[in-house]
Design an enzyme around this catalytic site. Sequence first.
Site, PDB file in Angstrom:
ATOM      1  N   SER A  39      -2.765   1.325  15.042  1.00 52.49           N
ATOM      2  CA  SER A  39      -3.581   2.670  14.863  1.00 52.49           C
ATOM      3  C   SER A  39      -3.825   2.682  16.359  1.00 52.49           C
ATOM      4  CB  SER A  39      -5.072   2.118  14.418  1.00 52.49           C
ATOM      5  OG  SER A  39      -5.225   3.629  14.597  1.00 52.49           O
ATOM      6  N   TYR A  57     -11.843  -2.714  12.320  1.00 53.63           N
ATOM      7  CA  TYR A  57     -10.679  -2.632  12.357  1.00 53.63           C
ATOM      8  C   TYR A  57     -10.072  -2.038  13.846  1.00 53.63           C
ATOM      9  CZ  TYR A  57      -7.338   1.657  10.806  1.00 53.63           C
ATOM     10  OH  TYR A  57      -6.054   1.780  10.585  1.00 53.63           O
ATOM     11  N   ALA A 102     -10.238  -4.267  16.115  1.00 53.63           N
ATOM     12  CA  ALA A 102      -9.664  -5.895  15.882  1.00 53.63           C
ATOM     13  C   ALA A 102      -8.597  -6.300  15.209  1.00 53.63           C
ATOM     14  CB  ALA A 102     -11.053  -6.305  16.484  1.00 53.63           C
ATOM     15  N   GLY A 150       0.791  -1.860   0.116  1.00 48.96           N
ATOM     16  CA  GLY A 150      -0.058  -0.033  -0.155  1.00 48.96           C
ATOM     17  C   GLY A 150       0.816   1.280   0.226  1.00 48.96           C
TER      18      GLY A 150
HETATM   19  P1  NDP Z   1      -4.894   5.408   2.216  1.00 51.01           P
HETATM   20  O1  NDP Z   1      -5.964   4.520   2.061  1.00 51.01           O
HETATM   21  O2  NDP Z   1      -4.436   6.574   1.804  1.00 51.01           O
HETATM   22  O3  NDP Z   1      -3.835   4.242   1.201  1.00 51.01           O
HETATM   23  C1  NDP Z   1      -4.145   2.904   1.207  1.00 51.01           C
HETATM   24  C2  NDP Z   1      -3.627   1.630   0.505  1.00 51.01           C
HETATM   25  O4  NDP Z   1      -3.582   0.861   0.536  1.00 51.01           O
HETATM   26  C3  NDP Z   1      -3.435   2.391  -0.885  1.00 51.01           C
HETATM   27  O5  NDP Z   1      -1.442   2.165  -1.357  1.00 51.01           O
HETATM   28  C4  NDP Z   1      -4.285   1.486  -1.610  1.00 51.01           C
HETATM   29  O6  NDP Z   1      -4.351   0.942  -2.754  1.00 51.01           O
HETATM   30  C5  NDP Z   1      -4.223   0.061  -0.866  1.00 51.01           C
HETATM   31  N1  NDP Z   1      -4.502  -0.920  -0.548  1.00 51.01           N
HETATM   32  C6  NDP Z   1      -5.964  -0.270  -0.375  1.00 51.01           C
HETATM   33  N2  NDP Z   1      -6.525  -1.311  -0.478  1.00 51.01           N
HETATM   34  C7  NDP Z   1      -6.128  -2.556   0.043  1.00 51.01           C
HETATM   35  C8  NDP Z   1      -6.107  -3.881  -0.705  1.00 51.01           C
HETATM   36  N3  NDP Z   1      -7.434  -5.229  -0.232  1.00 51.01           N
HETATM   37  N4  NDP Z   1      -4.665  -4.699  -0.419  1.00 51.01           N
HETATM   38  C9  NDP Z   1      -3.773  -4.559  -0.619  1.00 51.01           C
HETATM   39  N5  NDP Z   1      -3.355  -2.700  -1.391  1.00 51.01           N
HETATM   40  C10 NDP Z   1      -4.868  -2.497  -0.514  1.00 51.01           C
HETATM   41  O7  NDP Z   1      -4.429   4.911   3.924  1.00 51.01           O
HETATM   42  P2  NDP Z   1      -3.205   5.492   5.061  1.00 51.01           P
HETATM   43  O8  NDP Z   1      -2.195   5.816   4.067  1.00 51.01           O
HETATM   44  O9  NDP Z   1      -4.564   6.358   5.144  1.00 51.01           O
HETATM   45  O10 NDP Z   1      -3.352   4.407   6.006  1.00 51.01           O
HETATM   46  C11 NDP Z   1      -1.893   3.668   5.682  1.00 51.01           C
HETATM   47  C12 NDP Z   1      -2.782   2.003   6.687  1.00 51.01           C
HETATM   48  O11 NDP Z   1      -2.006   3.025   8.606  1.00 51.01           O
HETATM   49  C13 NDP Z   1      -2.885   1.738   7.047  1.00 51.01           C
HETATM   50  O12 NDP Z   1      -2.775   0.514   7.768  1.00 51.01           O
HETATM   51  C14 NDP Z   1      -4.225   2.687   8.273  1.00 51.01           C
HETATM   52  O13 NDP Z   1      -5.191   1.537   9.483  1.00 51.01           O
HETATM   53  C15 NDP Z   1      -3.077   3.210   8.734  1.00 51.01           C
HETATM   54  N6  NDP Z   1      -3.102   4.059   9.630  1.00 51.01           N
HETATM   55  C16 NDP Z   1      -3.193   5.069   9.201  1.00 51.01           C
HETATM   56  C17 NDP Z   1      -4.597   6.509  10.077  1.00 51.01           C
HETATM   57  C18 NDP Z   1      -5.034   7.408   9.181  1.00 51.01           C
HETATM   58  O14 NDP Z   1      -4.553   8.483   9.831  1.00 51.01           O
HETATM   59  N7  NDP Z   1      -4.568   8.404   8.050  1.00 51.01           N
HETATM   60  C19 NDP Z   1      -3.559   6.577  11.630  1.00 51.01           C
HETATM   61  C20 NDP Z   1      -3.969   5.320  11.456  1.00 51.01           C
HETATM   62  C21 NDP Z   1      -3.624   4.790  10.985  1.00 51.01           C
HETATM   63  P3  NDP Z   1      -4.639   1.427  -3.510  1.00 51.01           P
HETATM   64  O15 NDP Z   1      -4.658   2.870  -4.024  1.00 51.01           O
HETATM   65  O16 NDP Z   1      -4.957   1.143  -4.892  1.00 51.01           O
HETATM   66  O17 NDP Z   1      -6.000   1.279  -3.335  1.00 51.01           O
END
Ligand code: NDP
Length: 247
Positions: free
Chosen positions: A142, A155, A157, A14
């Site tokens: 998170s 989420y 969990a 991701g």
């Molecule tokens: P985004 O939604 O901005 O980006 C998600 C990424 O994961 C993208 O590259 C997306 O690819 C990819 N993705 C989505 N679905 C799948 C899937 N089924 N299989 C593989 N890859 C997938 O996420 P964030 O940057 O906000 O979050 C990144 C991490 O940080 C996550 O684990 C999130 O839970 C965690 N987090 C985020 C917080 C926040 O405030 N944003 C706070 C705490 C934790 P594509 O672009 O092609 O869809």
Amino acid sequence: MSANLAGQNIIVTGGSRGIGKAIVKKLASQGARLAFSYASRVDAAEALLKELPGEGHFHFSLNLAEAEKVDSIMQETIKKLGGLNGLVNNAGITKDQILLRMKEEDFDSVIQTNLKGTYLCSKAVLKTMMKARGGSIVNLSSVIAHTGNSGQANYAASKAGIEAFTRSLANEMASRNVRANSVAPGFIATEMTDSLGDEVKEKILASIPLGRIAEAEEVASVVSFLLSNEASYITGQTIHVNGGLRM
Ligand code: NDP
């Protein structure tokens, strides 16, 4: 916090958007060679690839919902990189709803992508890291794993599961010098937080001792540190990046 990742091969799941993108940029700026995945938005991955300093980086398509394909995609990616020093399990999704109304399929898909995805990708890299007698795995958790949140039982969990998974993995792999840690961000400026209303944003800000939402780069610098040799004695930990939201 500085870190030198010259010559290291690292996979970021991701990595095409949000926090993952900031991680990819940070690691590339420190000399690492990156393979980062996207799920559907190849355009975002392609644009990021063009921005990266250094050579040999590439993106690959990975959908963690397609469990049966994950191992072969990861093996192919490791082969293309020519070895592996680090893995960042960053890909994650939310499907929010209060539990009374949460559909079983939405519970399952969040657990499948976030928790099982972390299991599948971690398992896929272990033999390579064991043979190399070293490696570092960083899993994105998170603050919600610690506080819980209305509408995010699935989420929360998945993220609490990731932290417990990480501690077990760290125990199992320590004798091989493979480290595993979690990073638990609080509120980070991404597309998700951009779309919140002003009132919600004000409430969030009032609850954060540092008084602001973090930039994705502030998470990336901690991930980079944990991947580097400067964190050589840190394993099985969760590092919180939340502005004091939870102490
Ligand atoms: P985004 O939604 O901005 O980006 C998600 C990424 O994961 C993208 O590259 C997306 O690819 C990819 N993705 C989505 N679905 C799948 C899937 N089924 N299989 C593989 N890859 C997938 O996420 P964030 O940057 O906000 O979050 C990144 C991490 O940080 C996550 O684990 C999130 O839970 C965690 N987090 C985020 C917080 C926040 O405030 N944003 C706070 C705490 C934790 P594509 O672009 O092609 O869809």
